[in-house]
Design an enzyme around this catalytic site. Structure first.
Site, mmCIF file in Angstrom:
data_model
loop_
_atom_site.group_PDB
_atom_site.id
_atom_site.type_symbol
_atom_site.label_atom_id
_atom_site.label_comp_id
_atom_site.label_asym_id
_atom_site.label_seq_id
_atom_site.Cartn_x
_atom_site.Cartn_y
_atom_site.Cartn_z
ATOM 1 N N HIS A 46 -9.989 -1.947 -3.468
ATOM 2 C CA HIS A 46 -9.290 -1.410 -2.293
ATOM 3 C C HIS A 46 -9.640 0.071 -2.072
ATOM 4 C CE1 HIS A 46 -6.147 -0.839 0.676
ATOM 5 N NE2 HIS A 46 -5.665 0.163 -0.043
ATOM 6 N N LYS A 50 6.268 -1.275 1.002
ATOM 7 C CA LYS A 50 5.412 -2.296 1.627
ATOM 8 C C LYS A 50 5.051 -3.326 0.570
ATOM 9 C CE LYS A 50 3.162 0.025 5.500
ATOM 10 N NZ LYS A 50 1.882 0.485 6.053
ATOM 11 N N LYS A 61 3.945 11.082 0.320
ATOM 12 C CA LYS A 61 4.274 9.728 0.781
ATOM 13 C C LYS A 61 5.769 9.572 1.028
ATOM 14 C CE LYS A 61 3.517 4.922 0.703
ATOM 15 N NZ LYS A 61 2.678 3.796 0.328
ATOM 16 N N ARG A 75 16.877 -14.462 -0.765
ATOM 17 C CA ARG A 75 16.946 -13.450 0.327
ATOM 18 C C ARG A 75 17.034 -12.022 -0.188
ATOM 19 N NH1 ARG A 75 20.628 -17.396 2.325
ATOM 20 N NH2 ARG A 75 19.534 -18.811 3.724
ATOM 21 N N ARG A 88 4.104 7.000 9.923
ATOM 22 C CA ARG A 88 3.645 6.280 8.725
ATOM 23 C C ARG A 88 2.255 5.669 8.923
ATOM 24 N NH1 ARG A 88 6.941 2.451 4.404
ATOM 25 N NH2 ARG A 88 5.122 2.115 3.080
ATOM 26 N N GLU A 140 7.172 2.174 9.962
ATOM 27 C CA GLU A 140 5.886 2.473 10.608
ATOM 28 C C GLU A 140 5.930 2.281 12.125
ATOM 29 O OE1 GLU A 140 2.371 1.446 8.272
ATOM 30 O OE2 GLU A 140 1.306 1.095 10.141
ATOM 31 N N ASN A 154 -2.615 5.115 6.902
ATOM 32 C CA ASN A 154 -3.661 4.088 6.946
ATOM 33 C C ASN A 154 -5.028 4.657 7.283
ATOM 34 O OD1 ASN A 154 -2.063 1.777 6.359
ATOM 35 N ND2 ASN A 154 -1.142 2.000 8.374
ATOM 36 N N GLU A 204 -7.038 7.254 -2.480
ATOM 37 C CA GLU A 204 -5.717 7.390 -1.835
ATOM 38 C C GLU A 204 -5.141 8.796 -2.072
ATOM 39 O OE1 GLU A 204 -4.823 5.127 0.260
ATOM 40 O OE2 GLU A 204 -4.985 3.085 -0.545
ATOM 41 N N HIS A 208 -8.131 2.701 6.468
ATOM 42 C CA HIS A 208 -7.727 1.358 6.036
ATOM 43 C C HIS A 208 -8.163 0.256 7.008
ATOM 44 C CE1 HIS A 208 -5.489 3.560 3.057
ATOM 45 N NE2 HIS A 208 -4.934 2.478 2.562
ATOM 46 N N HIS A 243 -9.979 -2.457 5.225
ATOM 47 C CA HIS A 243 -9.500 -3.848 5.137
ATOM 48 C C HIS A 243 -10.577 -4.806 5.651
ATOM 49 C CE1 HIS A 243 -4.941 -2.659 5.059
ATOM 50 N NE2 HIS A 243 -5.523 -2.536 3.890
HETATM 51 P P1 NAD Z 1 -5.057 -3.817 -9.051
HETATM 52 O O1 NAD Z 1 -3.632 -4.085 -8.996
HETATM 53 O O2 NAD Z 1 -5.993 -4.963 -8.838
HETATM 54 O O3 NAD Z 1 -5.397 -3.124 -10.448
HETATM 55 C C1 NAD Z 1 -6.725 -2.790 -10.739
HETATM 56 C C2 NAD Z 1 -7.200 -3.398 -12.068
HETATM 57 O O4 NAD Z 1 -6.712 -2.611 -13.146
HETATM 58 C C3 NAD Z 1 -6.727 -4.807 -12.329
HETATM 59 O O5 NAD Z 1 -7.735 -5.523 -13.003
HETATM 60 C C4 NAD Z 1 -5.533 -4.582 -13.256
HETATM 61 O O6 NAD Z 1 -5.223 -5.711 -14.058
HETATM 62 C C5 NAD Z 1 -6.030 -3.441 -14.081
HETATM 63 N N1 NAD Z 1 -5.023 -2.589 -14.691
HETATM 64 C C6 NAD Z 1 -3.837 -2.214 -14.185
HETATM 65 N N2 NAD Z 1 -3.277 -1.276 -14.945
HETATM 66 C C7 NAD Z 1 -4.105 -1.079 -15.989
HETATM 67 C C8 NAD Z 1 -4.076 -0.218 -17.104
HETATM 68 N N3 NAD Z 1 -3.102 0.675 -17.256
HETATM 69 N N4 NAD Z 1 -5.092 -0.281 -17.989
HETATM 70 C C9 NAD Z 1 -6.120 -1.147 -17.805
HETATM 71 N N5 NAD Z 1 -6.225 -1.953 -16.741
HETATM 72 C C10 NAD Z 1 -5.220 -1.914 -15.837
HETATM 73 O O7 NAD Z 1 -5.511 -2.703 -7.995
HETATM 74 P P2 NAD Z 1 -4.830 -1.358 -7.482
HETATM 75 O O8 NAD Z 1 -5.950 -0.492 -7.101
HETATM 76 O O9 NAD Z 1 -3.800 -0.861 -8.409
HETATM 77 O O10 NAD Z 1 -4.052 -1.830 -6.176
HETATM 78 C C11 NAD Z 1 -4.740 -2.334 -5.060
HETATM 79 C C12 NAD Z 1 -3.777 -3.176 -4.238
HETATM 80 O O11 NAD Z 1 -2.737 -2.349 -3.770
HETATM 81 C C13 NAD Z 1 -4.429 -3.811 -3.047
HETATM 82 O O12 NAD Z 1 -4.027 -5.153 -2.953
HETATM 83 C C14 NAD Z 1 -3.869 -3.025 -1.879
HETATM 84 O O13 NAD Z 1 -3.773 -3.776 -0.703
HETATM 85 C C15 NAD Z 1 -2.522 -2.630 -2.403
HETATM 86 N N6 NAD Z 1 -1.952 -1.431 -1.780
HETATM 87 C C16 NAD Z 1 -0.681 -1.494 -1.323
HETATM 88 C C17 NAD Z 1 -0.086 -0.380 -0.784
HETATM 89 C C18 NAD Z 1 1.355 -0.419 -0.368
HETATM 90 O O14 NAD Z 1 1.820 0.520 0.265
HETATM 91 N N7 NAD Z 1 2.088 -1.449 -0.730
HETATM 92 C C19 NAD Z 1 -0.805 0.815 -0.692
HETATM 93 C C20 NAD Z 1 -2.106 0.854 -1.165
HETATM 94 C C21 NAD Z 1 -2.672 -0.279 -1.706
HETATM 95 N N1 GLY Z 2 -0.243 2.526 2.142
HETATM 96 C C1 GLY Z 2 0.234 2.702 3.473
HETATM 97 C C2 GLY Z 2 1.714 2.747 3.575
HETATM 98 O O1 GLY Z 2 2.434 2.624 2.608
HETATM 99 O O2 GLY Z 2 2.215 2.908 4.630
#
Ligand code: NAD
Ligand code: GLY
Length: 364
Positions: free
Chosen positions: A268, A146, A230, A124, A244, A240, A248, A188, A251, A255
């Site tokens: 993404h 998130k 942010k 939890r 917030r 949100e 998006n 972003e 998005h 998505h």
């Molecule tokens: P990712 O996590 O897939 O990373 C991109 C690629 O880069 C992967 O292959 C990873 O292994 C590689 N990588 C990571 N760091 C590296 C480094 N320093 N050197 C070499 N390679 C490296 O993608 P991302 O763009 O970081 O994240 C996208 C994800 O984030 C999506 O799932 C999206 O939904 C999520 N997201 C979440 C939020 C939130 O608020 N929680 C906001 C935006 C996006």
């Molecule tokens: N990436 C959108 C949020 O964190 O609200």
């Protein structure tokens, strides 16, 4: 002499936490140690990031007497699933992790979102630290709490709000990031300018080439300003219920692209870029965004090497995919649209016909 670091905070009362941005931070035990309560931590990472940065983080922690259990997951958006999440739980239970054990996510947004969700669920809730290593995760996903995994019917549909204790954004890690991933992160960054910070948008227009060239001071500035935007939004509306949602922008369409094309096909950030152009096109067609602003938006995404047209899935398919969006209320789709550069609104005023026409105009 230690390298410069910049620190800002997310103000959430007794759940407030710092975001440190700078070079060489994976070696900074002094920044991590105050946030760890027990002598064992779990580091969740993936097969790409582990060979690059796990040893460095591990030796930093071990130098402080902290033992490290690594959990190395397969790499990719297509692995942001129940099955992969369960691998984390298997490791946590298998090595008798306790509720007080800290889970550290070392990687991009996929690892950050999945590690965070595991931390929210395990017994939890266990303490959680974000060590983001992509531009996208340093400017967005590591901040704000998130966490989620994907469902075949929709992106990030299963998850929780769960804040980290610390965000450690080491910009040295960006040196190994593939070009395509760096560009995806810029989507972003540009978003913050578009939704609430027109001066930052103008700065980006001036400094985009420096960011593409990974100039450390330009990157630090852009990451800091993105995180500042942010954290203000998150502090005002953690769950949100209002503002917030503006984060998006692009998005809902993005998505739909990610789910419709199959997770991992479009990055993404790429899907968000094309989605932002569809949202801008719709805003223009509704008479809200003038031609000049639309052209400025298209130009900056083109310069960033990001797509400005979505894939041709058909408007009906987009609308079907978008019907799962988390902003849908009483069955009505609500979209983030633009009144100007720096001014976004959430609106349910666009009809399906208007949305469909904007999609058709912006897909190839
Ligand atoms: P990712 O996590 O897939 O990373 C991109 C690629 O880069 C992967 O292959 C990873 O292994 C590689 N990588 C990571 N760091 C590296 C480094 N320093 N050197 C070499 N390679 C490296 O993608 P991302 O763009 O970081 O994240 C996208 C994800 O984030 C999506 O799932 C999206 O939904 C999520 N997201 C979440 C939020 C939130 O608020 N929680 C906001 C935006 C996006
Ligand atoms: N990436 C959108 C949020 O964190 O609200």
């Amino acid at each position: 002499m230690q390298n410069m670091i910049e620190t800002l905070g997310v103000a959430l009362g007794d759940r407030s936490y710092p975001i440190h941005i700078g070079t060489g931070l994976l070696k900074r035990l002094d920044l991590i140690l105050p946030h760890i309560k027990q002598k064992k931590v779990v580091v969740v990472t993936n097969t790409t990031v582990a060979p690059l940065y796990l040893a460095m983080l591990r030796s930093t922690l071990e130098s402080g007497g902290i033992s490290v259990l690594p959990v190395v997951l397969p790499d990719g958006e297509q692995f942001k699933t129940w099955e992969t999440l369960n691998q984390i739980f298997d490791a946590l239970l298998g090595s008798r992790c306790e509720r007080g054990t800290t889970l550290i996510s070392l990687g991009g947004g996929v690892i950050g979102d999945m590690g965070g969700f595991a931390a929210a669920c395990y017994q939890r809730g266990m303490p959680f630290i974000q060590v983001p290593t992509t531009l996208l995760s340093q400017v967005d996903s590591s901040v704000g709490g998130k966490t989620a995994i994907n469902h075949p019917l929709g992106k990030n549909m299963i998850g929780a709000f769960y804040q980290p204790k610390l965000v450690l954004a080491d910009i040295s890690t960006l040196n190994t990031l593939p070009e395509r991933e760096l560009k995806a992160g810029l989507a972003e960054v540009i978003k913050y300018g578009l939704i609430r910070d027109p001066a930052f948008f103008a700065w980006l227009e001036e400094h985009l080439e420096k960011l593409l060239a990974r100039d450390a001071s330009a990157l630090t500035y852009a990451i800091h300003r993105s995180c500042a935007n942010k954290s203000e939004v998150v502090a005002a509306d953690e769950r949100e219920t209002g503002e917030r949602a503006l984060l998006n922008l692009g998005h809902t369409f993005g998505h739909a692209i990610e789910t419709g094309m199959g997770y991992g096909e479009w990055l993404h950030g790429e899907a968000v870029a094309a989605g932002t152009l569809i949202a801008a096109e719709l805003s223009h067609r509704m008479g809200w965004l003038d031609q000049n602003a639309l052209e400025r938006i298209e130009r900056i995404f083109v310069r960033a090497g990001l797509p400005v047209f979505g894939p041709r899935l058909g408007a009906a398919r987009y609308l079907e995919l978008m019907s799962h969006d988390k902003k849908v209320q009483d069955g009505k789709l609500r979209l983030v649209l633009l009144k100007d550069i720096g001014k976004a609104v959430v609106s349910d005023q666009a009809s399906d016909a208007q949305i469909g026409a904007a999609i058709e105009a912006r897909c190839t």
